[in-house]
Design an enzyme around this catalytic site. Structure first.
Site, PDB file in Angstrom:
ATOM      1  CG  HIS A 256      34.357  40.263  37.889  1.00 43.27           C
ATOM      2  ND1 HIS A 256      33.675  40.661  39.021  1.00 43.27           N
ATOM      3  CD2 HIS A 256      34.395  41.347  37.077  1.00 43.27           C
ATOM      4  CE1 HIS A 256      33.318  41.932  38.894  1.00 43.27           C
ATOM      5  NE2 HIS A 256      33.752  42.371  37.730  1.00 43.27           N
TER       6      HIS A 256
ATOM      7  CG  HIS B 188      29.940  35.157  46.589  1.00 43.08           C
ATOM      8  ND1 HIS B 188      29.351  35.804  45.533  1.00 43.08           N
ATOM      9  CD2 HIS B 188      29.993  36.054  47.601  1.00 43.08           C
ATOM     10  CE1 HIS B 188      29.036  37.039  45.900  1.00 43.08           C
ATOM     11  NE2 HIS B 188      29.424  37.210  47.156  1.00 43.08           N
TER      12      HIS B 188
ATOM     13  CB  CYS C 205      26.531  32.838  42.682  1.00 44.20           C
ATOM     14  SG  CYS C 205      27.953  33.112  43.767  1.00 44.20           S
TER      15      CYS C 205
ATOM     16  CG  HIS D 201      31.415  36.126  42.289  1.00 50.31           C
ATOM     17  ND1 HIS D 201      30.606  35.043  42.611  1.00 50.31           N
ATOM     18  CD2 HIS D 201      32.581  35.598  41.870  1.00 50.31           C
ATOM     19  CE1 HIS D 201      31.262  33.916  42.402  1.00 50.31           C
ATOM     20  NE2 HIS D 201      32.462  34.224  41.948  1.00 50.31           N
TER      21      HIS D 201
ATOM     22  CB  CYS E 175      26.036  36.513  43.758  1.00 53.46           C
ATOM     23  SG  CYS E 175      27.526  36.669  42.728  1.00 53.46           S
TER      24      CYS E 175
ATOM     25  CG  ASN F  30      36.852  47.464  37.952  1.00 52.86           C
ATOM     26  OD1 ASN F  30      37.844  48.154  37.794  1.00 52.86           O
ATOM     27  ND2 ASN F  30      35.958  47.279  36.990  1.00 52.86           N
TER      28      ASN F  30
ATOM     29  CG  ASP G  62      31.148  42.552  30.329  1.00 59.62           C
ATOM     30  OD1 ASP G  62      31.763  42.637  31.412  1.00 59.62           O
ATOM     31  OD2 ASP G  62      30.121  43.224  30.081  1.00 59.62           O
TER      32      ASP G  62
HETATM   33  P1  AMP Z   1      32.637  45.335  37.424  1.00 61.25           P
HETATM   34  O1  AMP Z   1      32.258  46.739  37.100  1.00 61.25           O
HETATM   35  O2  AMP Z   1      34.137  45.142  37.460  1.00 61.25           O
HETATM   36  O3  AMP Z   1      31.949  44.816  38.661  1.00 61.25           O
HETATM   37  O4  AMP Z   1      32.169  44.475  36.182  1.00 61.25           O
HETATM   38  C1  AMP Z   1      30.989  43.765  36.122  1.00 61.25           C
HETATM   39  C2  AMP Z   1      30.806  43.371  34.690  1.00 61.25           C
HETATM   40  O5  AMP Z   1      29.832  42.352  34.629  1.00 61.25           O
HETATM   41  C3  AMP Z   1      30.329  44.483  33.787  1.00 61.25           C
HETATM   42  O6  AMP Z   1      31.281  44.693  32.737  1.00 61.25           O
HETATM   43  C4  AMP Z   1      28.986  43.992  33.263  1.00 61.25           C
HETATM   44  O7  AMP Z   1      28.751  44.345  31.918  1.00 61.25           O
HETATM   45  C5  AMP Z   1      29.138  42.488  33.432  1.00 61.25           C
HETATM   46  N1  AMP Z   1      27.882  41.751  33.590  1.00 61.25           N
HETATM   47  C6  AMP Z   1      26.871  42.000  34.453  1.00 61.25           C
HETATM   48  N2  AMP Z   1      25.894  41.101  34.309  1.00 61.25           N
HETATM   49  C7  AMP Z   1      26.307  40.238  33.342  1.00 61.25           C
HETATM   50  C8  AMP Z   1      25.736  39.080  32.728  1.00 61.25           C
HETATM   51  N3  AMP Z   1      24.526  38.609  33.086  1.00 61.25           N
HETATM   52  N4  AMP Z   1      26.441  38.455  31.754  1.00 61.25           N
HETATM   53  C9  AMP Z   1      27.647  38.921  31.373  1.00 61.25           C
HETATM   54  N5  AMP Z   1      28.239  40.005  31.915  1.00 61.25           N
HETATM   55  C10 AMP Z   1      27.583  40.655  32.883  1.00 61.25           C
END
Ligand code: AMP
Length: 113
Positions: free
Chosen positions: A99, A46, A7, A97, A4, A86, A30
């Protein structure tokens, strides 16, 4: 949770642009911002979706929601901001996870999509 990404960020195994951290949550920018300010508030437990959340995890989400106005203020989001959580495939959830997206720093208008 193995494999994850959030995580791993919480554990410090993957770097992040940290905005706020306490024992319950981590807030970081992000990697692919969809607004001038785009952060993610991640509870330090988680679970993928609200449907999977237990009582203790619900307490963490409550703490996130209480803390977010203070974080938004520290980010300069005095004109307001949008929260997005989402849930699953149709919502486009890519990280499983839970958020809370915090989006702002610009006029996002009244349309949500
Ligand atoms: P979701 O589509 O709601 O699952 O959003 C996941 C978000 O996590 C997306 O906006 C990605 O750009 C962001 N994301 C994925 N990996 C990382 C990372 N390593 N650091 C910061 N944001 C991330």
């Amino acid at each position: 949770m193995e494999n994850c990404v959030f995580c791993k960020i919480i554990a410090g195994e993957i770097p992040s642009s940290k905005v706020y951290e306490d024992e319950d949550m981590l807030v970081f920018r992000d990697i692919n911002p969809q607004a001038k300010v785009h952060c993610l508030c991640v509870p330090k437990s988680h679970f993928a979706t609200l449907a999977e959340m237990d009582e203790a995890q619900a307490e963490l989400v409550k703490k996130c929601m209480i803390k977010i106005p203070e974080i938004a203020s520290s980010l300069g989001l005095d004109g307001g901001y949008r929260l997005i959580v989402n849930q699953g495939k149709d919502a486009g959830q890519t990280v499983h996870h839970l958020h809370i997206h915090i989006l702002g720093g610009q006029d996002m208008g009244e349309k949500m999509l």
